[in-house]
Scaffold this active site. Structure first.
Site, PDB file in Angstrom:
ATOM      1  N   ASN A   7       0.870  -1.169   0.000  1.00  0.00           N
ATOM      2  CA  ASN A   7       0.000   0.000   0.000  1.00  0.00           C
ATOM      3  C   ASN A   7       0.908   1.219   0.000  1.00  0.00           C
ATOM      4  OD1 ASN A   7      -1.483   2.300   0.883  1.00  0.00           O
ATOM      5  ND2 ASN A   7      -3.082   0.977   1.704  1.00  0.00           N
ATOM      6  N   GLU A  34      -3.944   1.897  -2.907  1.00  0.00           N
ATOM      7  CA  GLU A  34      -4.054   3.322  -2.620  1.00  0.00           C
ATOM      8  C   GLU A  34      -3.206   4.152  -3.573  1.00  0.00           C
ATOM      9  OE1 GLU A  34      -5.205   5.493   1.177  1.00  0.00           O
ATOM     10  OE2 GLU A  34      -4.044   3.794   1.952  1.00  0.00           O
ATOM     11  N   ASP A 147      -4.234  -4.883   0.808  1.00  0.00           N
ATOM     12  CA  ASP A 147      -4.570  -4.287   2.093  1.00  0.00           C
ATOM     13  C   ASP A 147      -6.006  -4.696   2.410  1.00  0.00           C
ATOM     14  OD1 ASP A 147      -5.260  -2.734   4.235  1.00  0.00           O
ATOM     15  OD2 ASP A 147      -4.626  -0.831   3.363  1.00  0.00           O
ATOM     16  N   ASN A 149      -7.425  -4.420   5.416  1.00  0.00           N
ATOM     17  CA  ASN A 149      -7.977  -3.600   6.491  1.00  0.00           C
ATOM     18  C   ASN A 149      -8.662  -4.452   7.559  1.00  0.00           C
ATOM     19  OD1 ASN A 149      -7.382  -0.777   6.398  1.00  0.00           O
ATOM     20  ND2 ASN A 149      -8.529  -0.650   4.476  1.00  0.00           N
ATOM     21  N   ASP A 218      -2.053  -6.082   5.980  1.00  0.00           N
ATOM     22  CA  ASP A 218      -1.729  -6.409   4.588  1.00  0.00           C
ATOM     23  C   ASP A 218      -1.426  -7.909   4.520  1.00  0.00           C
ATOM     24  OD1 ASP A 218      -1.263  -3.486   3.365  1.00  0.00           O
ATOM     25  OD2 ASP A 218      -0.403  -3.592   5.382  1.00  0.00           O
ATOM     26  N   ASP A 247       2.723   4.685   5.237  1.00  0.00           N
ATOM     27  CA  ASP A 247       2.571   4.158   6.587  1.00  0.00           C
ATOM     28  C   ASP A 247       2.482   2.626   6.599  1.00  0.00           C
ATOM     29  OD1 ASP A 247       0.126   4.409   5.310  1.00  0.00           O
ATOM     30  OD2 ASP A 247      -0.803   5.632   6.874  1.00  0.00           O
ATOM     31  N   HIS A 248       2.517   2.010   5.421  1.00  0.00           N
ATOM     32  CA  HIS A 248       2.580   0.554   5.289  1.00  0.00           C
ATOM     33  C   HIS A 248       3.990   0.126   4.891  1.00  0.00           C
ATOM     34  CE1 HIS A 248      -1.899  -0.249   4.950  1.00  0.00           C
ATOM     35  NE2 HIS A 248      -1.851   1.058   4.803  1.00  0.00           N
TER      36      HIS A 248
END
Length: 258
Positions: A7, A34, A147, A149, A218, A247-248
């Site tokens: 991501n 994303e 991802d 979530n 993920d 941030d991943h």
């Protein structure tokens, strides 16, 4: 064959990070989420300079998924998850590459819960279950990466008691993930590292990465054919510490040859 999912949190905004990681890690196939870019602004040219061809399903400012390959031609088989013709979110793309069927997904976040976004997440998850049920038993390796979530268990989140009201840790979402596994899918990371603390996401604030206060959201799922070829799986933590990074962190697997 090394297959990774990442991501990127903005394909153009994070392009220096993405190309640096691709140049050093050199995965054969990559699933990106994303993208946050319309189709006509996807950075195909700089990725091509690194030897990657790509298919992508973009969306302005939000969502977006892509599959990259330096292991052979990408034959796109599906763009968008079936089951809701009115769904305008770019969250799913699927292709055959090098004898492997690859699906890249970006499952909805679902917050705040309860509410319309959480309801959409559950509907999307149900559509995913229906579609993956048609792929699980294929007599060919299938890899579902992205991802999701969702933190499947308490082992997958730092201080789980702080996440009880969050859509990523909701019982309904964890149950939906468990039902995916019941179709015959193998969670590659957990299969090889059943008891290890492994995270793939850390918030930007409060030194979360430095404290390793993260989440594992993920995932790479394998059907039975692919699972038999699984050699290794892990997380590339280093890019998460780079300047102006996502941030991943990238997650990867290695499959033995057929």
């Amino acid at each position: 064959m090394r297959i990774a999912t990442y991501n990127v949190n903005g394909a153009n905004a994070r392009l220096p990070v993405l190309t640096r990681w691709l140049d050093t890690s050199r995965p054969d196939i990559v699933c990106l989420q994303e993208l946050k870019t319309p189709d006509d602004r996807f950075p195909a040219a700089p990725l091509g300079e690194l030897g990657y061809e790509a298919v992508w399903h973009g969306q302005k400012s939000w969502n977006g998924v892509a599959i990259l390959s330096r292991a052979g031609t990408i034959h796109e088989t599906r763009r968008g998850l079936p089951g809701d013709p009115d769904d305008s979110h770019s969250r799913y793309i699927e292709a055959a590459v090098g004898g492997v069927l690859i699906a890249c997904l970006y499952l909805p976040n679902g917050n705040p819960r309860p509410g319309p976004k959480f309801d959409y997440k559950l509907r999307w998850f149900a559509r995913l279950q229906d579609h993956l049920a048609t792929l699980a038993a294929l007599d060919a390796p299938v890899v579902i990466a992205g991802d999701y979530n969702v933190m499947p268990t308490e082992r997958d989140v730092y201080k789980p008691e702080r996440w009880l009201d969050d859509a990523l840790f909701a019982p309904e979402v964890r149950d939906a993930y468990s039902r995916l596994l019941d179709q015959g899918w193998t969670d590659a990371i957990r299969h090889l590292h059943p008891d290890k603390t492994i995270y793939t996401f850390w918030k930007y604030w409060r030194g979360a990465f430095e404290r390793n206060a993260g989440l594992r959201i993920d995932h790479i799922l394998l059907n039975r054919v692919a699972a038999k070829r699984l050699k290794a799986a892990g997380v590339d933590r280093e890019p998460r510490g780079w300047e102006k990074t996502s941030d991943h962190a990238p997650v990867w697997i290695e499959l033995a040859g057929a």
